[in-house]
Scaffold this motif. Structure first.
Motif, PDB file in Angstrom:
ATOM      1  N   LEU A  60       0.772  -1.400   0.029  1.00 47.29           N
ATOM      2  CA  LEU A  60       0.021   0.073  -0.133  1.00 47.29           C
ATOM      3  C   LEU A  60       0.862   1.412   0.060  1.00 47.29           C
ATOM      4  O   LEU A  60       0.535   2.109  -0.712  1.00 47.29           O
ATOM      5  CB  LEU A  60      -1.077  -0.151   1.198  1.00 47.29           C
ATOM      6  CG  LEU A  60      -1.885  -1.132   1.142  1.00 47.29           C
ATOM      7  CD1 LEU A  60      -3.078  -1.074   2.527  1.00 47.29           C
ATOM      8  CD2 LEU A  60      -2.889  -1.009  -0.105  1.00 47.29           C
ATOM      9  N   PHE A  61       2.001   1.559   0.845  1.00 47.47           N
ATOM     10  CA  PHE A  61       2.799   2.367   0.661  1.00 47.47           C
ATOM     11  C   PHE A  61       3.482   2.568  -0.748  1.00 47.47           C
ATOM     12  O   PHE A  61       3.560   3.696  -1.052  1.00 47.47           O
ATOM     13  CB  PHE A  61       3.832   2.268   2.050  1.00 47.47           C
ATOM     14  CG  PHE A  61       3.407   2.917   3.420  1.00 47.47           C
ATOM     15  CD1 PHE A  61       2.738   3.986   3.413  1.00 47.47           C
ATOM     16  CD2 PHE A  61       3.338   1.965   4.355  1.00 47.47           C
ATOM     17  CE1 PHE A  61       2.326   4.349   4.539  1.00 47.47           C
ATOM     18  CE2 PHE A  61       2.835   2.376   5.615  1.00 47.47           C
ATOM     19  CZ  PHE A  61       2.218   3.609   5.712  1.00 47.47           C
ATOM     20  N   GLY A  62       3.738   1.501  -1.218  1.00 40.44           N
ATOM     21  CA  GLY A  62       4.315   1.314  -2.611  1.00 40.44           C
ATOM     22  C   GLY A  62       3.622   1.899  -3.554  1.00 40.44           C
ATOM     23  O   GLY A  62       4.028   2.813  -4.372  1.00 40.44           O
ATOM     24  N   ALA A  63       2.341   1.634  -3.448  1.00 35.70           N
ATOM     25  CA  ALA A  63       1.258   2.096  -4.256  1.00 35.70           C
ATOM     26  C   ALA A  63       1.075   3.808  -4.320  1.00 35.70           C
ATOM     27  O   ALA A  63       0.927   4.385  -5.045  1.00 35.70           O
ATOM     28  CB  ALA A  63       0.047   1.495  -4.286  1.00 35.70           C
ATOM     29  N   LEU A  64       1.150   4.058  -2.968  1.00 33.53           N
ATOM     30  CA  LEU A  64       0.937   5.441  -2.636  1.00 33.53           C
ATOM     31  C   LEU A  64       1.963   6.363  -3.198  1.00 33.53           C
ATOM     32  O   LEU A  64       1.812   7.278  -3.563  1.00 33.53           O
ATOM     33  CB  LEU A  64       0.571   5.812  -1.051  1.00 33.53           C
ATOM     34  CG  LEU A  64       0.321   7.065  -0.609  1.00 33.53           C
ATOM     35  CD1 LEU A  64      -0.844   7.587  -1.262  1.00 33.53           C
ATOM     36  CD2 LEU A  64       0.353   7.180   1.227  1.00 33.53           C
ATOM     37  N   ALA A  65       3.145   5.919  -3.022  1.00 33.87           N
ATOM     38  CA  ALA A  65       4.536   6.320  -3.318  1.00 33.87           C
ATOM     39  C   ALA A  65       4.613   6.491  -4.681  1.00 33.87           C
ATOM     40  O   ALA A  65       4.883   7.899  -5.375  1.00 33.87           O
ATOM     41  CB  ALA A  65       5.686   5.945  -2.621  1.00 33.87           C
ATOM     42  N   ILE A  69       4.144  10.458  -5.924  1.00 30.42           N
ATOM     43  CA  ILE A  69       5.232  11.058  -6.346  1.00 30.42           C
ATOM     44  C   ILE A  69       4.959  11.602  -7.785  1.00 30.42           C
ATOM     45  O   ILE A  69       5.357  12.640  -7.960  1.00 30.42           O
ATOM     46  CB  ILE A  69       6.405  10.457  -6.169  1.00 30.42           C
ATOM     47  CG1 ILE A  69       6.587  10.174  -4.779  1.00 30.42           C
ATOM     48  CG2 ILE A  69       7.564  11.118  -6.951  1.00 30.42           C
ATOM     49  CD1 ILE A  69       7.059  11.520  -3.990  1.00 30.42           C
ATOM     50  N   LEU A  70       4.745  10.486  -8.733  1.00 30.47           N
ATOM     51  CA  LEU A  70       4.322  10.987 -10.180  1.00 30.47           C
ATOM     52  C   LEU A  70       3.202  11.695 -10.311  1.00 30.47           C
ATOM     53  O   LEU A  70       3.267  12.765 -11.167  1.00 30.47           O
ATOM     54  CB  LEU A  70       4.189   9.536 -11.097  1.00 30.47           C
ATOM     55  CG  LEU A  70       5.084   9.483 -12.254  1.00 30.47           C
ATOM     56  CD1 LEU A  70       6.293   9.887 -12.222  1.00 30.47           C
ATOM     57  CD2 LEU A  70       4.806   8.484 -12.977  1.00 30.47           C
ATOM     58  N   PHE A  71       2.149  11.823  -9.493  1.00 32.24           N
ATOM     59  CA  PHE A  71       1.122  12.673  -9.739  1.00 32.24           C
ATOM     60  C   PHE A  71       1.709  14.233  -9.350  1.00 32.24           C
ATOM     61  O   PHE A  71       1.154  15.037 -10.090  1.00 32.24           O
ATOM     62  CB  PHE A  71      -0.055  12.343  -8.740  1.00 32.24           C
ATOM     63  CG  PHE A  71      -1.411  13.020  -8.973  1.00 32.24           C
ATOM     64  CD1 PHE A  71      -2.241  12.752  -9.915  1.00 32.24           C
ATOM     65  CD2 PHE A  71      -1.507  14.322  -8.064  1.00 32.24           C
ATOM     66  CE1 PHE A  71      -3.262  13.493 -10.374  1.00 32.24           C
ATOM     67  CE2 PHE A  71      -2.778  14.765  -8.558  1.00 32.24           C
ATOM     68  CZ  PHE A  71      -3.676  14.537  -9.546  1.00 32.24           C
ATOM     69  N   GLY A  89      -1.868   7.969 -17.411  1.00 30.18           N
ATOM     70  CA  GLY A  89      -1.326   6.610 -17.570  1.00 30.18           C
ATOM     71  C   GLY A  89      -0.171   6.128 -16.922  1.00 30.18           C
ATOM     72  O   GLY A  89       0.006   5.197 -16.137  1.00 30.18           O
ATOM     73  N   ASP A  90       0.814   7.085 -16.949  1.00 24.55           N
ATOM     74  CA  ASP A  90       2.178   6.753 -16.318  1.00 24.55           C
ATOM     75  C   ASP A  90       1.988   6.907 -15.158  1.00 24.55           C
ATOM     76  O   ASP A  90       2.494   6.159 -14.208  1.00 24.55           O
ATOM     77  CB  ASP A  90       2.991   8.092 -16.652  1.00 24.55           C
ATOM     78  CG  ASP A  90       3.005   8.063 -18.231  1.00 24.55           C
ATOM     79  OD1 ASP A  90       3.332   7.011 -18.931  1.00 24.55           O
ATOM     80  OD2 ASP A  90       2.998   8.941 -19.067  1.00 24.55           O
ATOM     81  N   VAL A  91       1.147   7.686 -14.272  1.00 28.40           N
ATOM     82  CA  VAL A  91       0.923   8.082 -13.036  1.00 28.40           C
ATOM     83  C   VAL A  91       0.315   6.606 -12.410  1.00 28.40           C
ATOM     84  O   VAL A  91       0.736   6.004 -11.214  1.00 28.40           O
ATOM     85  CB  VAL A  91       0.117   9.161 -12.489  1.00 28.40           C
ATOM     86  CG1 VAL A  91      -0.307   9.030 -11.121  1.00 28.40           C
ATOM     87  CG2 VAL A  91       0.829  10.486 -13.261  1.00 28.40           C
ATOM     88  N   LYS A  92      -0.624   6.135 -12.863  1.00 29.54           N
ATOM     89  CA  LYS A  92      -1.331   4.926 -12.683  1.00 29.54           C
ATOM     90  C   LYS A  92      -0.474   3.521 -12.678  1.00 29.54           C
ATOM     91  O   LYS A  92      -0.708   2.734 -11.997  1.00 29.54           O
ATOM     92  CB  LYS A  92      -2.695   4.469 -13.302  1.00 29.54           C
ATOM     93  CG  LYS A  92      -3.817   5.623 -12.992  1.00 29.54           C
ATOM     94  CD  LYS A  92      -4.952   5.210 -13.706  1.00 29.54           C
ATOM     95  CE  LYS A  92      -5.282   6.468 -14.901  1.00 29.54           C
ATOM     96  NZ  LYS A  92      -6.420   6.204 -15.627  1.00 29.54           N
ATOM     97  N   LEU A  93       0.394   3.598 -13.989  1.00 28.53           N
ATOM     98  CA  LEU A  93       1.457   2.454 -13.875  1.00 28.53           C
ATOM     99  C   LEU A  93       2.491   2.467 -12.796  1.00 28.53           C
ATOM    100  O   LEU A  93       2.700   1.396 -12.206  1.00 28.53           O
ATOM    101  CB  LEU A  93       2.069   2.530 -15.204  1.00 28.53           C
ATOM    102  CG  LEU A  93       3.308   1.642 -15.600  1.00 28.53           C
ATOM    103  CD1 LEU A  93       2.738   0.277 -15.483  1.00 28.53           C
ATOM    104  CD2 LEU A  93       4.110   1.993 -16.891  1.00 28.53           C
ATOM    105  N   MET A  94       2.700   3.656 -12.338  1.00 32.69           N
ATOM    106  CA  MET A  94       3.706   3.601 -11.213  1.00 32.69           C
ATOM    107  C   MET A  94       2.982   3.427  -9.924  1.00 32.69           C
ATOM    108  O   MET A  94       3.651   2.784  -8.966  1.00 32.69           O
ATOM    109  CB  MET A  94       4.446   4.990 -11.126  1.00 32.69           C
ATOM    110  CG  MET A  94       5.547   5.246 -12.512  1.00 32.69           C
ATOM    111  SD  MET A  94       6.426   3.724 -12.880  1.00 32.69           S
ATOM    112  CE  MET A  94       7.710   3.693 -11.186  1.00 32.69           C
ATOM    113  N   GLY A  95       1.729   3.637  -9.745  1.00 29.55           N
ATOM    114  CA  GLY A  95       1.067   3.246  -8.641  1.00 29.55           C
ATOM    115  C   GLY A  95       0.993   1.747  -8.638  1.00 29.55           C
ATOM    116  O   GLY A  95       1.372   0.903  -7.667  1.00 29.55           O
ATOM    117  N   ALA A  96       0.758   1.344  -9.802  1.00 33.44           N
ATOM    118  CA  ALA A  96       0.512  -0.328  -9.968  1.00 33.44           C
ATOM    119  C   ALA A  96       2.008  -1.129  -9.561  1.00 33.44           C
ATOM    120  O   ALA A  96       2.223  -1.739  -9.029  1.00 33.44           O
ATOM    121  CB  ALA A  96       0.156  -0.726 -11.392  1.00 33.44           C
TER     122      ALA A  96
END
Length: 163
Positions: A60-65, A69-71, A89-96
């Motif tokens: 969860l912390f990884g997804a948030l980070a 950060i990218l957002f 899409g880039d923001v969501k990809l890094m969340g995933a």
């Protein structure tokens, strides 16, 4: 009994990252219908490895980070450049990716991916200059960020899950 699931998750995730990269290079879009399965595979991977690499809180912390950060980078860049400088899409990809890698490693993937994107941008700028027989113009060069981020995710995942 279910030891075949984590390697399958990794293989499917790699295939999704390749597909996302190809689509982003062609149409500059990272479709949610491919980013979401990538995220879900990360959750399944960690459940079936019995949280060996990362626990639920780390995910969860990884997804948030990754997302956060990218957002933030996107928001600042859009304000400065007065246009979309980075897609959602880039923001969501890094969340995933944060679900797969956790907070520390998603930051590493973001850094490696940004570097891969820089190399890609320099290569494209030089190629365009060569083809047009002009000086390289990097100021307004636009390249998709997804493939660079995918490279960062794969390299960091290879390091993290090498056993």
């Amino acid at each position: 009994m279910l030891e075949w699931i984590p390697p399958l998750c990794l293989a499917l995730a790699a295939a999704l990252l390749i597909a996302l990269s190809v689509i982003d290079l062609r149409v500059r879009l990272l479709p949610d219908k491919l980013v979401l399965p990538f995220a879900l595979l990360g959750i399944l991977f960690h459940i079936t490895t019995k949280w060996h690499y990362l626990d639920l809180t780390g995910m969860l912390f990884g997804a948030l980070a990754g997302f956060g950060i990218l957002f933030l980078i996107r928001a600042v860049a859009n304000y400065v450049y007065k246009q979309d400088a980075l897609g959602l899409g880039d923001v969501k990809l890094m969340g995933a990716a944060g679900l797969w890698l956790g907070a520390d490693m998603v930051m590493m993937a973001l850094s490696v991916g940004a570097f891969a994107g820089l190399i890609h941008g320099i290569a494209v700028g030089l190629w365009i200059a060569y083809k047009t027989k002009s000086k390289p113009q990097f100021a307004r060069l636009q390249i998709p960020a997804g493939p660079g981020f995918a490279i960062g995710i794969v390299l960091v995942a290879a390091y993290m899950f090498h056993d």
